[in-house]
Design a protein around this motif. Structure first.
Motif, mmCIF file in Angstrom:
data_model
loop_
_atom_site.group_PDB
_atom_site.id
_atom_site.type_symbol
_atom_site.label_atom_id
_atom_site.label_comp_id
_atom_site.label_asym_id
_atom_site.label_seq_id
_atom_site.Cartn_x
_atom_site.Cartn_y
_atom_site.Cartn_z
ATOM 1 N N LEU A 95 115.762 53.542 80.830
ATOM 2 C CA LEU A 95 114.977 55.011 80.744
ATOM 3 C C LEU A 95 113.321 54.829 81.878
ATOM 4 C CD1 LEU A 95 115.294 55.135 76.683
ATOM 5 C CD2 LEU A 95 116.291 56.399 78.926
ATOM 6 N N ILE A 96 112.304 55.567 81.338
ATOM 7 C CA ILE A 96 111.187 55.860 81.272
ATOM 8 C C ILE A 96 109.550 55.454 81.171
ATOM 9 C CG2 ILE A 96 109.421 57.065 83.663
ATOM 10 C CD1 ILE A 96 111.525 58.506 84.604
ATOM 11 N N PRO A 97 109.785 54.953 80.912
ATOM 12 C CA PRO A 97 108.888 53.919 79.446
ATOM 13 C C PRO A 97 107.145 55.291 79.587
ATOM 14 C CG PRO A 97 108.885 52.162 80.843
ATOM 15 C CD PRO A 97 109.799 53.208 81.459
ATOM 16 N N SER A 98 106.756 55.634 80.694
ATOM 17 C CA SER A 98 106.126 56.097 80.378
ATOM 18 C C SER A 98 106.338 57.143 80.195
ATOM 19 C CB SER A 98 105.143 56.403 81.742
ATOM 20 O OG SER A 98 106.087 56.474 82.997
ATOM 21 N N LEU A 99 107.661 58.252 80.116
ATOM 22 C CA LEU A 99 107.819 58.870 79.721
ATOM 23 C C LEU A 99 107.776 59.354 78.010
ATOM 24 C CD1 LEU A 99 109.765 60.400 82.324
ATOM 25 C CD2 LEU A 99 107.569 60.486 82.189
ATOM 26 N N THR A 100 108.073 60.308 77.032
ATOM 27 C CA THR A 100 108.651 61.019 75.845
ATOM 28 C C THR A 100 109.897 60.884 75.836
ATOM 29 O OG1 THR A 100 108.544 63.087 75.735
ATOM 30 C CG2 THR A 100 106.327 61.718 75.529
ATOM 31 N N VAL A 101 110.480 61.015 75.021
ATOM 32 C CA VAL A 101 111.600 60.784 74.659
ATOM 33 C C VAL A 101 112.250 62.234 75.161
ATOM 34 C CG1 VAL A 101 113.686 61.454 72.943
ATOM 35 C CG2 VAL A 101 112.039 59.322 72.571
ATOM 36 N N GLN A 102 111.741 63.175 74.813
ATOM 37 C CA GLN A 102 111.567 64.952 75.222
ATOM 38 C C GLN A 102 111.823 64.234 77.321
ATOM 39 O OE1 GLN A 102 109.104 67.834 73.917
ATOM 40 N NE2 GLN A 102 110.991 69.291 73.941
#
Length: 224
Positions: A95-102
């Motif tokens: 997952l990309i840490p800087s992005l929200t789940v959405q």
């Protein structure tokens, strides 16, 4: 056939010897078909998924995905295969840490130019992430992060979905629900699902079962 594997072999050079991981593997999958890949740890299951995804090169044999022979693909062509045709759910969530789940759920679909907000919202609801969409990955449990990774792959509507123990970090109830969503998605979008699993219970829900042992595959019983 969406996927056709013929006489596939994979060997690694250890310097003093050659280790054969896969040898003479052949099978086919049709559009929207679901197939469980079983076998002991170290039997080559993950290696097989990596080869189909174009993440590693074959030693010999043929892999055809959506009518394209991929074994001679360049790195750029392999990346395009994963962007447009093949979805991946591996044990590392990535997952990309800087992005929200959405935003994580939407990321691959946007890159593939397949983003559908209603479909992404439906997936988040079905997979139990509706109340976590504004959170970042670090705020989630391992099981929740795995669900995000699964929703992200489904959101892009791949033609072939490769899943390596996708429910390994989930409790039994959630695992059943997540597999149900994957099977529902396969039926709805025509996606073929090739899933590595150690769970006979989950494997029994797939249309077909293959067992990988000593580098070769054998066909198992068909799900009822």
């Amino acid at each position: 056939m969406l996927l056709k594997i013929s006489n596939l072999a994979k060997r690694y050079d250890t310097g003093t010897d050659h280790v054969s991981v896969l040898r003479d593997v052949s099978f086919e999958m049709a559009k929207s078909e679901t197939l469980a890949l079983e076998g002991e740890s170290g039997s080559g299951k993950s290696t097989l998924l990596h080869l189909v995804a174009g993440l590693d090169g074959v030693s010999s044999g043929s892999i055809v995905v959506a009518s394209a022979e991929i074994t001679q693909f360049s790195d750029r062509q392999s990346a395009e295969l994963r962007r447009k045709t093949v979805g991946l759910i591996f044990q590392q969530f990535n997952l990309i840490p800087s992005l929200t789940v959405q935003s994580n759920i939407a990321f691959h679909a946007r890159v593939a130019e397949q983003y559908d907000a209603e479909w992404a919202e439906y997936l988040a609801e079905k997979i139990g992430l509706r109340d976590h969409l504004a959170k970042y990955p670090e705020a989630l449990s391992g099981g929740q992060q795995q669900r995000v990774a699964i929703a992200r792959s489904l959101a892009a509507r791949p033609k072939l979905l490769l899943a390596d123990e996708p429910t390994g970090n989930l409790d039994e109830t959630t695992a059943d629900a997540v597999l149900g969503l994957m099977l529902e998605s396969a039926a709805e979008t025509g996606t073929a699902l090739l899933m590595v699993t150690h769970s006979p219970r989950l494997a029994a829900r797939m249309q077909r079962r293959l067992t990988l042992s000593q580098g070769a595959v054998t066909e198992g019983s068909t799900a009822s």
